[in-house]
Design a protein around this motif. Structure first.
Motif, PDB file in Angstrom:
ATOM      1  N   ARG A   1       2.605  -2.393  -6.015  1.00  0.00           N
ATOM      2  CA  ARG A   1       1.686  -3.761  -6.276  1.00  0.00           C
ATOM      3  C   ARG A   1       0.528  -3.411  -5.084  1.00  0.00           C
ATOM      4  O   ARG A   1      -0.687  -3.350  -5.338  1.00  0.00           O
ATOM      5  CB  ARG A   1       1.801  -5.250  -5.788  1.00  0.00           C
ATOM      6  CG  ARG A   1       2.811  -5.787  -7.029  1.00  0.00           C
ATOM      7  CD  ARG A   1       3.048  -7.207  -6.837  1.00  0.00           C
ATOM      8  NE  ARG A   1       3.895  -8.164  -7.825  1.00  0.00           N
ATOM      9  CZ  ARG A   1       5.269  -8.821  -7.869  1.00  0.00           C
ATOM     10  NH1 ARG A   1       5.129  -9.282  -6.935  1.00  0.00           N
ATOM     11  NH2 ARG A   1       5.396  -8.861  -9.029  1.00  0.00           N
ATOM     12  N   LYS A   2       1.055  -3.071  -3.914  1.00  0.00           N
ATOM     13  CA  LYS A   2       0.059  -2.860  -2.822  1.00  0.00           C
ATOM     14  C   LYS A   2      -0.768  -1.679  -2.412  1.00  0.00           C
ATOM     15  O   LYS A   2       0.264  -0.505  -2.828  1.00  0.00           O
ATOM     16  CB  LYS A   2       0.497  -3.488  -1.410  1.00  0.00           C
ATOM     17  CG  LYS A   2       1.324  -4.931  -1.304  1.00  0.00           C
ATOM     18  CD  LYS A   2       1.424  -4.987   0.024  1.00  0.00           C
ATOM     19  CE  LYS A   2       1.986  -6.674   0.244  1.00  0.00           C
ATOM     20  NZ  LYS A   2       2.463  -7.022   1.875  1.00  0.00           N
TER      21      LYS A   2
ATOM     22  N   LYS B   1      11.425  -6.140  -3.283  1.00  0.00           N
ATOM     23  CA  LYS B   1      10.079  -5.700  -2.026  1.00  0.00           C
ATOM     24  C   LYS B   1      10.007  -4.320  -2.681  1.00  0.00           C
ATOM     25  O   LYS B   1       9.022  -3.648  -2.830  1.00  0.00           O
ATOM     26  CB  LYS B   1      11.424  -4.768  -1.182  1.00  0.00           C
ATOM     27  CG  LYS B   1      12.019  -5.648  -0.144  1.00  0.00           C
ATOM     28  CD  LYS B   1      13.005  -5.679   0.816  1.00  0.00           C
ATOM     29  CE  LYS B   1      13.074  -6.956   2.016  1.00  0.00           C
ATOM     30  NZ  LYS B   1      13.953  -6.536   2.900  1.00  0.00           N
TER      31      LYS B   1
ATOM     32  N   ARG C   1       6.912  -5.279  -4.287  1.00  0.00           N
ATOM     33  CA  ARG C   1       5.673  -4.818  -3.721  1.00  0.00           C
ATOM     34  C   ARG C   1       5.221  -3.415  -3.325  1.00  0.00           C
ATOM     35  O   ARG C   1       3.602  -2.932  -2.877  1.00  0.00           O
ATOM     36  CB  ARG C   1       5.791  -6.061  -1.868  1.00  0.00           C
ATOM     37  CG  ARG C   1       6.057  -7.052  -2.174  1.00  0.00           C
ATOM     38  CD  ARG C   1       6.495  -7.547  -0.815  1.00  0.00           C
ATOM     39  NE  ARG C   1       6.419  -8.887  -0.952  1.00  0.00           N
ATOM     40  CZ  ARG C   1       7.865  -9.069  -0.238  1.00  0.00           C
ATOM     41  NH1 ARG C   1       8.693  -8.755   0.985  1.00  0.00           N
ATOM     42  NH2 ARG C   1       8.402 -10.664  -0.410  1.00  0.00           N
TER      43      ARG C   1
ATOM     44  N   GLU D   1       5.294  -1.887 -12.070  1.00  0.00           N
ATOM     45  CA  GLU D   1       5.749  -2.545 -12.081  1.00  0.00           C
ATOM     46  C   GLU D   1       7.091  -2.695 -12.785  1.00  0.00           C
ATOM     47  O   GLU D   1       7.889  -3.402 -13.030  1.00  0.00           O
ATOM     48  CB  GLU D   1       5.251  -4.295 -12.425  1.00  0.00           C
ATOM     49  CG  GLU D   1       5.411  -5.549 -11.295  1.00  0.00           C
ATOM     50  CD  GLU D   1       5.115  -6.599 -10.590  1.00  0.00           C
ATOM     51  OE1 GLU D   1       5.526  -7.688 -10.493  1.00  0.00           O
ATOM     52  OE2 GLU D   1       3.391  -6.376 -10.767  1.00  0.00           O
TER      53      GLU D   1
END
Length: 145
Positions: free
Chosen positions: A56-57, A50, A53, A25
């Motif tokens: 993170r995912k 975006k 994400r 991140e």
């Protein structure tokens, strides 16, 4: 490996003065800041949201090319991209077997150095590590949410 092919995971060093790695991140803001001049006008802030994400995912990743502290490019990959309902069933089956590249960008000043090819190759490896047949680009949405 033939002599004219870049290595599958590009190391830093004399041959390539940059490395590829999965982003965390903390890499997102510098990437957007350093590459925003190469994005569509006004895309910097939405892209940062975006791109976060992607780190993170668990079903997606952001692969970055870095040299020293500079981010030279990135490749966004997702295990399964949403597909339009109008596609024939056979196409859906094929596309569902692939991971999807939803974003690829290399700083214009660093193009023609193998960075884009290295990012794409690492994206292919990422897909295969997750049991996908390979990866392809997604014409249905850049930087899937």
């Amino acid at each position: 490996m033939r002599g004219d092919e870049p290595p599958s995971i590009v190391p830093g060093g004399a041959l390539y003065p940059w490395v590829l790695r999965l982003a965390v991140e903390a890499d997102v803001e510098p990437a957007v800041s350093q590459l925003s001049g190469h994005m569509d006008e006004g895309n910097g802030v939405p892209s940062a949201i975006k791109l976060k994400r992607y780190v993170r995912k668990p079903d997606r990743d952001l692969i970055i090319a870095v040299s020293n502290a500079a981010v030279l490019g990135f490749y966004c990959v997702i295990e399964r991209c949403p597909l339009p309902r109008i596609l024939p069933t056979r196409w859906v089956q094929i596309l569902r077997s692939l991971a999807s590249c939803t974003g690829l960008l290399v700083d214009a000043r660093h193009r023609k150095q193998g960075i884009g090819a290295g990012l794409v190759r690492r994206g292919e490896e990422w897909a295969k590590e997750r049991g996908r047949a390979g990866s392809g680009s997604s014409p249905w949405g850049s930087l899937v949410v």
